[in-house]
Design a protein around this motif. Structure first.
Motif, PDB file in Angstrom:
ATOM      1  N   SER A  32      10.653  14.733   7.105  1.00 44.18           N
ATOM      2  CA  SER A  32      11.317  13.453   6.834  1.00 44.18           C
ATOM      3  C   SER A  32      11.919  12.899   8.124  1.00 44.18           C
ATOM      4  CB  SER A  32      12.371  13.620   5.732  1.00 44.18           C
ATOM      5  OG  SER A  32      13.399  14.487   6.128  1.00 44.18           O
ATOM      6  N   ASP A  56      12.050   7.118   4.619  1.00 46.82           N
ATOM      7  CA  ASP A  56      12.615   8.425   4.286  1.00 46.82           C
ATOM      8  C   ASP A  56      14.123   8.268   4.066  1.00 46.82           C
ATOM      9  OD1 ASP A  56      10.236   9.833   4.505  1.00 46.82           O
ATOM     10  OD2 ASP A  56      10.493  10.190   6.658  1.00 46.82           O
ATOM     11  N   VAL A  92       2.361   2.057  -3.418  1.00 44.18           N
ATOM     12  CA  VAL A  92       1.489   2.579  -4.469  1.00 44.18           C
ATOM     13  C   VAL A  92       0.700   3.813  -4.057  1.00 44.18           C
ATOM     14  CG1 VAL A  92       1.283   0.345  -5.620  1.00 44.18           C
ATOM     15  CG2 VAL A  92      -0.437   1.009  -3.941  1.00 44.18           C
ATOM     16  N   SER A  93       0.556   4.083  -2.766  1.00 45.01           N
ATOM     17  CA  SER A  93      -0.329   5.187  -2.389  1.00 45.01           C
ATOM     18  C   SER A  93       0.233   6.110  -1.316  1.00 45.01           C
ATOM     19  CB  SER A  93      -1.672   4.629  -1.895  1.00 45.01           C
ATOM     20  OG  SER A  93      -1.489   3.997  -0.646  1.00 45.01           O
ATOM     21  N   ASN A  94       1.490   5.917  -0.927  1.00 39.67           N
ATOM     22  CA  ASN A  94       2.079   6.803   0.090  1.00 39.67           C
ATOM     23  C   ASN A  94       1.429   6.672   1.451  1.00 39.67           C
ATOM     24  OD1 ASN A  94       4.245   8.236  -0.792  1.00 39.67           O
ATOM     25  ND2 ASN A  94       3.003   9.715  -1.914  1.00 39.67           N
ATOM     26  N   HIS A  95       0.551   5.693   1.584  1.00 38.24           N
ATOM     27  CA  HIS A  95      -0.212   5.588   2.816  1.00 38.24           C
ATOM     28  C   HIS A  95       0.498   4.624   3.761  1.00 38.24           C
ATOM     29  CE1 HIS A  95      -3.951   5.618   5.157  1.00 38.24           C
ATOM     30  NE2 HIS A  95      -3.672   4.358   5.400  1.00 38.24           N
ATOM     31  N   ILE A  96       0.995   5.131   4.872  1.00 40.62           N
ATOM     32  CA  ILE A  96       1.746   4.312   5.823  1.00 40.62           C
ATOM     33  C   ILE A  96       0.780   3.771   6.875  1.00 40.62           C
ATOM     34  CG2 ILE A  96       3.667   4.278   7.461  1.00 40.62           C
ATOM     35  CD1 ILE A  96       4.711   5.033   4.773  1.00 40.62           C
ATOM     36  N   GLY A  97       0.607   2.463   6.901  1.00 39.32           N
ATOM     37  CA  GLY A  97      -0.299   1.842   7.869  1.00 39.32           C
ATOM     38  C   GLY A  97       0.285   1.838   9.270  1.00 39.32           C
ATOM     39  N   ALA A  98      -0.545   1.425  10.231  1.00 36.52           N
ATOM     40  CA  ALA A  98      -0.159   1.514  11.643  1.00 36.52           C
ATOM     41  C   ALA A  98       1.027   0.607  11.981  1.00 36.52           C
ATOM     42  CB  ALA A  98      -1.354   1.178  12.518  1.00 36.52           C
ATOM     43  N   ASN A 146       0.823  -1.220   0.000  1.00 35.88           N
ATOM     44  CA  ASN A 146       0.000   0.000   0.000  1.00 35.88           C
ATOM     45  C   ASN A 146       0.847   1.255   0.000  1.00 35.88           C
ATOM     46  OD1 ASN A 146      -2.385  -1.330   0.013  1.00 35.88           O
ATOM     47  ND2 ASN A 146      -2.682  -1.221   2.228  1.00 35.88           N
TER      48      ASN A 146
END
Lengths: 221, 385
Positions: A198, A105, A61-67, A58
């Motif tokens: 960052s 980062d 593809v979407s820059n979304h960092i999960g927990a 995820n």
């Protein structure tokens, strides 16, 4: 007073337990033992990338960092040393492994000492660590210890592997004990490239005295 | 506080029907969406700017002028106008013209654009995007405030004795928002000029936006435009509403799953938890939106993304009914009662005219007779030397 080090093991092994994790654990174990002989205490934390596989995909593809991924990033951010271990697939490090480090980062791991390790079904993959993985960790500005760990099927019954693990472990302890990372970060952090937010969300300093900032305030670049 | 909708102008296949609208259909639809926004009592409609398929909005001022002509109260705006690949002289001219036609019911939001191949199509280079944006805006700011501009910079031809026409309506420049996700220089420029700052607030966890908004507020105060609480902040958001929460989730999921940018990625529930997306009943959308001011401070404009990811026009219009009738009226009331009295009023042309002139009449520039140039002499307008 004993100094405490946090050692983070990152394993991209897929079975449980995997030989990749086993190799990393043996290295971590030796790091703890050798450090203890020098009066250092080592707290070992493990990041199993297989548990983060969905979040890693995820994030790519979407820059979304999960927990869970956020937790792993935080662990690495506070690590004094890292053991990073991956299986070799198709003559390269596992895509899961490289994907994880590609998400971080650029400045998260600056100057951190790292032991690199890989496992494979055949000794013909032996140079994957030195030829491929070192480049990624050089880009991340880490300090990879001179001895790379590689274990193919036959190495598990060869005492030479233990010797190499001992070498790599001591190299890592020496780098952690020398305080290299802390010195680089405290004295030279500003010389590396950073983005606002960052270093895992901790790099928040803003240089108001730059050419771009003067341009932003109506001046000329 | 102002409420509105903003559109990216994407033309996306509807994953449920399998249909992709034609450009003609989608352009017709966007006009209906804007008219609907006014009908249901929203304050603002904003459109993006793109120069590549699958987007249609390459000429935002043309669209917005048309919408302004078909509406009475709606403020038309952009999200965003490209301050990099557009010549700031053309932005000055086009948006001043729009401002006249819309009788002041407009503003604009500036952004840099992050699609590398677009830059060379306009003779630009994305690696220079930030200094270009900053320099271009410095010029744009002057073009709307000085009748005659001499200017030299790195990114466009020098100007000698240039007058951007028409002069802004009532000689009050359009209000500008600067949109940014993580660039302190953009927040600094917004603060320096006392302009608005907009955080799109869609893709990332709120912490990303909180840091930059805080910096913008501090610098706004530093430059003496007012207190930190008086800085002008706008936020994006994203919602899908149905009377019953479960219906909203079921209806929106196929669109979420295939949405550009975050589709095929995180689970909708995770995305809702970690970003400002609300999918649910009117009350759930209200509750989530009310948390924004707790994180970012009181702000002036809340925009919602409602028409993307292939949602069919009928659904979007229905969404706007729910937003305008069941969500926004409650939000207006709740926010009004909670808002810090120090909070600045949202920017409108009327307010800005009043700030500049008080009860005096506004300046109405009348040009001198054509003498072929305005390089010689003082001003091309009758009321100044």
């Amino acid at each position: 007073m004993t100094e405490q080090f946090t050692l983070v093991v990152v394993s991209a092994g897929t079975s449980d337990p995997s030989s990749t994790r086993l190799l990393a654990d043996r290295a971590a174990q030796r790091v703890a033992t050798l450090a203890a002989e020098k009066q250092y205490e080592v707290d070992v934390q493990v990041v199993e990338l297989r548990e983060l596989a969905g979040e890693i995909a995820n994030a790519l593809v979407s820059n979304h960092i999960g927990a869970k991924l956020q937790k792993a990033i935080k662990a690495l951010q506070h690590a004094d040393g890292i053991v990073a271990s991956t299986p070799v697939y198709k003559a390269g490090a596992s895509g899961l492994f490289t994907s994880f480090f590609q998400i971080l980062d650029n400045d998260l791991l600056i100057a951190k000492p790292v032991v690199l390790a890989a496992t494979a079904g055949t000794a013909r993959h032996a140079l994957v660590v030195d030829d491929q993985m070192r480049g990624l960790f050089a880009y991340l500005r880490t300090v990879v210890v001179p001895t790379s760990l590689f274990a193919s099927t036959e190495d598990w019954q060869d005492n030479a592997l233990n010797k190499r693990i001992d070498r790599a472990a001591l190299e890592l302890v020496a780098l952690m004990a020398a305080g290299f990372e802390k010195q680089v970060r405290s004295e030279s952090w500003g010389r590396y490239q950073h983005e606002f937010g960052s270093a895992g969300g901790t790099e928040l300093s803003i240089d108001l005295d730059s050419d771009l900032m003067r341009l932003a305030a109506g001046g000329h670049a | 506080m102002q409420f509105g909708v903003f559109s990216v102008s994407d033309i996306t296949r509807d994953p449920v029907s399998g249909e992709t609208p034609s450009e003609a259909e989608r352009i017709d639809a966007i006009v209906q969406i804007a008219e609907k926004a006014e009908e249901v009592g929203l304050d603002v409609f904003a459109i993006g700017e793109h120069h590549n398929p699958p987007f249609f909005s390459s000429a935002p001022t043309t669209l917005l002028a048309h919408i302004a002509a078909k509406t009475k109260k709606l403020i038309v705006s952009t999200a965003t106008t490209l301050i990099t690949t557009n010549d700031p002289v053309r932005i000055a001219e086009e948006y001043a013209m729009l401002q006249h036609l819309a009788k002041g019911r407009m503003d604009l939001m500036l952004g840099r654009g992050n699609t590398a191949p677009v830059y060379p199509w306009f003779g630009a280079d994305i690696r220079q995007s930030l200094p270009m944006a900053l320099e271009n805006y410095n010029l744009l700011h002057r073009l709307w405030r000085e009748d005659v501009v001499d200017w030299e910079g790195k990114f466009r031809t020098p100007l000698q004795g240039f007058t951007s026409t028409p002069r802004p309506l009532d000689d009050v420049p359009p209000f500008v928002w600067h949109g940014s996700i993580r660039t302190p220089e953009i927040a600094e420029q917004a603060a320096y000029y006392g302009d608005g700052f907009f955080a799109n607030n869609i893709f990332w966890p709120k912490e990303h936006y909180m840091r930059l908004i805080k910096f913008y507020r501090q610098r706004y105060a530093h430059y003496g435009h007012g207190t930190e609480k008086q800085a002008i902040v706008g936020l994006g958001g994203q919602a899908y509403i149905a009377k019953r929460s479960q219906d909203a989730i079921n209806e929106f999921r196929p669109y979420f799953n295939e949405a550009p940018v975050y589709g095929h990625g995180p689970k909708m529930e995770d995305f809702m938890e970690m970003t400002p997306l609300s999918v649910g009943s009117p009350q759930e959308v209200i509750d989530k939106t009310l948390t924004f001011r707790e994180h970012f401070g009181d702000y002036q404009r809340q925009m919602f993304l409602m028409d993307h990811a292939g949602l069919p026009l009928k659904t979007v219009l229905n969404q706007l009914d729910l937003l305008g009738e069941e969500v926004v009226p409650v939000l207006r009331k709740e926010i009004e009662s909670r808002q810090d009295p120090e909070t600045a009023k949202p920017p409108t042309h009327a307010l800005r005219v009043k700030e500049k002139y008080g009860d005096q009449p506004a300046r109405q520039p009348r040009p001198n007779a054509n003498r072929g140039d305005n390089v010689t002499g003082g001003s091309p307008y009758q009321d100044s030397e």
